[in-house]
Design a protein around this motif. Structure first.
Motif, PDB file in Angstrom:
ATOM      1  N   GLU A   1       0.834  -1.208   0.000  1.00 57.19           N
ATOM      2  CA  GLU A   1       0.000   0.000   0.000  1.00 57.19           C
ATOM      3  C   GLU A   1       0.871   1.262   0.000  1.00 57.19           C
ATOM      4  OE1 GLU A   1      -3.794   2.006   0.272  1.00 57.19           O
ATOM      5  OE2 GLU A   1      -3.565  -0.159   0.426  1.00 57.19           O
ATOM      6  N   ALA A   2       1.874   1.279   0.838  1.00 57.55           N
ATOM      7  CA  ALA A   2       2.768   2.438   0.921  1.00 57.55           C
ATOM      8  C   ALA A   2       3.550   2.642  -0.376  1.00 57.55           C
ATOM      9  CB  ALA A   2       3.731   2.258   2.098  1.00 57.55           C
ATOM     10  N   ALA A   3       3.916   1.523  -1.027  1.00 57.42           N
ATOM     11  CA  ALA A   3       4.677   1.620  -2.271  1.00 57.42           C
ATOM     12  C   ALA A   3       3.823   2.150  -3.417  1.00 57.42           C
ATOM     13  CB  ALA A   3       5.247   0.249  -2.634  1.00 57.42           C
ATOM     14  N   LEU A   4       2.537   1.801  -3.414  1.00 57.24           N
ATOM     15  CA  LEU A   4       1.658   2.210  -4.505  1.00 57.24           C
ATOM     16  C   LEU A   4       1.104   3.624  -4.330  1.00 57.24           C
ATOM     17  CD1 LEU A   4      -0.515  -1.012  -5.098  1.00 57.24           C
ATOM     18  CD2 LEU A   4       1.719  -0.425  -6.066  1.00 57.24           C
ATOM     19  N   ALA A   5       1.036   4.090  -3.110  1.00 59.44           N
ATOM     20  CA  ALA A   5       0.366   5.361  -2.807  1.00 59.44           C
ATOM     21  C   ALA A   5       0.829   6.545  -3.655  1.00 59.44           C
ATOM     22  CB  ALA A   5       0.512   5.679  -1.324  1.00 59.44           C
ATOM     23  N   PRO A   6       2.131   6.727  -3.918  1.00 58.26           N
ATOM     24  CA  PRO A   6       2.549   7.883  -4.727  1.00 58.26           C
ATOM     25  C   PRO A   6       1.996   7.887  -6.156  1.00 58.26           C
ATOM     26  CG  PRO A   6       4.409   6.990  -3.509  1.00 58.26           C
ATOM     27  CD  PRO A   6       3.299   6.002  -3.373  1.00 58.26           C
ATOM     28  N   GLN A   7       1.575   6.717  -6.641  1.00 60.20           N
ATOM     29  CA  GLN A   7       1.019   6.639  -8.004  1.00 60.20           C
ATOM     30  C   GLN A   7      -0.489   6.410  -7.984  1.00 60.20           C
ATOM     31  OE1 GLN A   7       4.100   4.608  -7.480  1.00 60.20           O
ATOM     32  NE2 GLN A   7       5.045   6.564  -8.028  1.00 60.20           N
ATOM     33  N   THR A   8      -1.163   6.950  -6.974  1.00 59.80           N
ATOM     34  CA  THR A   8      -2.616   6.849  -6.915  1.00 59.80           C
ATOM     35  C   THR A   8      -3.233   7.548  -8.127  1.00 59.80           C
ATOM     36  OG1 THR A   8      -2.585   6.806  -4.504  1.00 59.80           O
ATOM     37  CG2 THR A   8      -4.661   7.395  -5.539  1.00 59.80           C
ATOM     38  N   PHE A   9      -4.285   6.967  -8.658  1.00 50.73           N
ATOM     39  CA  PHE A   9      -4.928   7.489  -9.874  1.00 50.73           C
ATOM     40  C   PHE A   9      -5.455   8.907  -9.674  1.00 50.73           C
ATOM     41  CE2 PHE A   9      -8.855   8.220 -12.285  1.00 50.73           C
ATOM     42  CZ  PHE A   9      -8.385   8.068 -13.579  1.00 50.73           C
ATOM     43  N   GLN A  10      -5.208   9.748 -10.677  1.00 51.20           N
ATOM     44  CA  GLN A  10      -5.757  11.099 -10.724  1.00 51.20           C
ATOM     45  C   GLN A  10      -6.500  11.261 -12.048  1.00 51.20           C
ATOM     46  OE1 GLN A  10      -5.585  13.160  -8.165  1.00 51.20           O
ATOM     47  NE2 GLN A  10      -4.244  11.804  -6.978  1.00 51.20           N
ATOM     48  N   PRO A  11      -7.746  11.763 -12.038  1.00 54.79           N
ATOM     49  CA  PRO A  11      -8.498  11.930 -13.287  1.00 54.79           C
ATOM     50  C   PRO A  11      -7.798  12.883 -14.252  1.00 54.79           C
ATOM     51  CG  PRO A  11      -9.922  12.182 -11.367  1.00 54.79           C
ATOM     52  CD  PRO A  11      -8.513  12.172 -10.854  1.00 54.79           C
ATOM     53  N   CYS A  12      -8.140  12.750 -15.523  1.00 52.72           N
ATOM     54  CA  CYS A  12      -7.581  13.632 -16.542  1.00 52.72           C
ATOM     55  C   CYS A  12      -7.970  15.079 -16.275  1.00 52.72           C
ATOM     56  CB  CYS A  12      -8.098  13.240 -17.925  1.00 52.72           C
ATOM     57  SG  CYS A  12      -7.380  11.739 -18.615  1.00 52.72           S
ATOM     58  N   THR A  13      -7.018  15.976 -16.468  1.00 49.42           N
ATOM     59  CA  THR A  13      -7.344  17.392 -16.494  1.00 49.42           C
ATOM     60  C   THR A  13      -7.783  17.749 -17.915  1.00 49.42           C
ATOM     61  OG1 THR A  13      -5.121  18.115 -17.132  1.00 49.42           O
ATOM     62  CG2 THR A  13      -5.545  17.771 -14.774  1.00 49.42           C
ATOM     63  N   SER A  14      -8.113  19.002 -18.136  1.00 52.72           N
ATOM     64  CA  SER A  14      -8.566  19.422 -19.470  1.00 52.72           C
ATOM     65  C   SER A  14      -7.465  19.294 -20.510  1.00 52.72           C
ATOM     66  CB  SER A  14      -9.055  20.870 -19.424  1.00 52.72           C
ATOM     67  OG  SER A  14      -8.002  21.735 -19.005  1.00 52.72           O
ATOM     68  N   LEU A  15      -6.199  19.172 -20.074  1.00 51.41           N
ATOM     69  CA  LEU A  15      -5.084  19.097 -21.019  1.00 51.41           C
ATOM     70  C   LEU A  15      -4.490  17.702 -21.141  1.00 51.41           C
ATOM     71  CD1 LEU A  15      -3.198  22.410 -20.116  1.00 51.41           C
ATOM     72  CD2 LEU A  15      -4.847  22.018 -21.948  1.00 51.41           C
ATOM     73  N   ASP A  16      -5.001  16.740 -20.369  1.00 51.22           N
ATOM     74  CA  ASP A  16      -4.461  15.376 -20.401  1.00 51.22           C
ATOM     75  C   ASP A  16      -5.178  14.522 -21.440  1.00 51.22           C
ATOM     76  OD1 ASP A  16      -2.601  15.737 -18.344  1.00 51.22           O
ATOM     77  OD2 ASP A  16      -4.115  15.354 -16.810  1.00 51.22           O
ATOM     78  N   MET A  17      -4.413  13.776 -22.225  1.00 55.17           N
ATOM     79  CA  MET A  17      -4.996  12.806 -23.141  1.00 55.17           C
ATOM     80  C   MET A  17      -5.254  11.481 -22.431  1.00 55.17           C
ATOM     81  SD  MET A  17      -6.052  12.260 -26.256  1.00 55.17           S
ATOM     82  CE  MET A  17      -5.260  13.374 -27.413  1.00 55.17           C
ATOM     83  N   GLN A  18      -4.392  11.162 -21.457  1.00 51.40           N
ATOM     84  CA  GLN A  18      -4.555   9.910 -20.713  1.00 51.40           C
ATOM     85  C   GLN A  18      -3.870  10.015 -19.360  1.00 51.40           C
ATOM     86  OE1 GLN A  18      -4.065   5.874 -22.582  1.00 51.40           O
ATOM     87  NE2 GLN A  18      -2.349   5.650 -21.173  1.00 51.40           N
TER      88      GLN A  18
END
Length: 300
Positions: free
Chosen positions: A23-40
């Protein structure tokens, strides 16, 4: 829950990893939704929507990679860019050059991206630190690589390796067909693919049809080998084994479903029960499959 496809990797057995550390290892890469400028965007999501990135049952670890991708086809960008270029040609008296067209396309992409629709995808991964398996439910190696890439980012010295067996799946599947004898604990089902290794790579497929021994011998004599084979393990799980040692079309059979009592369970209890059943059955099936392929090849 049952995985449909298995991309198979090896870990040390046993592997010293628990849910808290993962859990601690994965936490920094928690999913964040796309912003208006993100393709993915990609990141770890909670398997049970409870905020935890690792779900554990009986020492088995379940994680999930979330992917959000904007749907913005190149044809739409080109169409808008072409119209924009025509307007610019009228204004400046000549067609935009290559550099200018590139800038136009980039501008159009930036303008359309905030209005593009998004699709979301979840790729599941099961870590068995007891028996040393990392299994990714992905139909292609490319999808599995997305999980591995982010996992390695979180666990810098991930002791991971591909599964290598003594006898190649192609050689083994071809032998099973020629000898008309499946390995112990398995039966051969009706879907088969044989392919030649020459330039043309002539391919013959049998779908929902038993392949007669005389047909097998004829195709093998012509230079073809078995590259996909439908099988059943212990009358409990059906699947398709491929030449790359990927397992596809996993399906638990009635004998498993009949022994699953879900009537008195709530959603969480049912999920944990299914996960325990799936991981237990698949771990045993993988052990038997590796044995049928001559065992795991040891590094030199």
């Amino acid at each position: 829950m049952w995985f449909k496809n298995l991309q198979i990797y090896r870990l040390p057995a046993p592997w010293d990893m628990d849910a808290e550390r993962l859990e601690a290892a994965l936490a920094p890469q928690t999913f964040q939704p796309c912003t208006s400028l993100d393709m993915q965007t990609q990141g770890w999501i909670s398997p049970r929507e409870n905020g935890m990135l690792v779900h554990t049952v009986n020492k088995q670890l379940l994680i999930a990679l979330g992917t959000e991708k904007k749907l913005l086809p190149a044809s739409v960008i080109n169409q808008v860019a072409k119209a924009r270029a025509s307007e610019m040609e009228e204004q400046q008296g000549f067609k935009p050059g290559r550099k200018q067209m590139k800038e136009i396309k980039e501008q159009v992409t930036d303008e359309l991206l905030p209005r593009a629709f998004s699709i979301n995808r979840t790729t599941w991964a099961w870590i068995d630190p007891v028996n040393g398996w990392l299994i990714i439910d992905a139909g292609t190696a490319a999808k599995a690589d997305e999980v591995l890439k982010l996992l390695i980012k979180g666990i810098a010295k991930l002791p991971l390796e591909s599964l290598h067996v003594v006898q190649s799946p192609v050689a083994a599947m071809t032998e099973w067909l020629v000898e008309d004898a499946a390995p112990k604990g398995f039966t051969v089902d009706q879907d088969t693919e044989l392919r030649a290794s020459g330039e043309g790579k002539a391919t013959v497929r049998y779908v929902s049809q038993t392949m007669e021994l005389v047909d097998v011998q004829r195709h093998i004599a012509s230079g073809k080998q078995c590259t996909r084979l439908a099988m059943t393990w212990a009358d409990r799980i059906s699947f398709v084994l491929t030449e790359s040692l990927t397992i596809k079309r996993i399906a638990p059979l009635d004998v498993i479903k009949e022994n699953t009592d879900t009537g008195s369970q709530d959603d969480d209890e049912r999920f944990d029960s299914d996960m325990m059943l799936m991981t237990g059955e698949l771990a045993k099936m993988l052990d038997d499959l590796v044995f049928a392929l001559g065992g795991q090849m040891q590094p030199k």
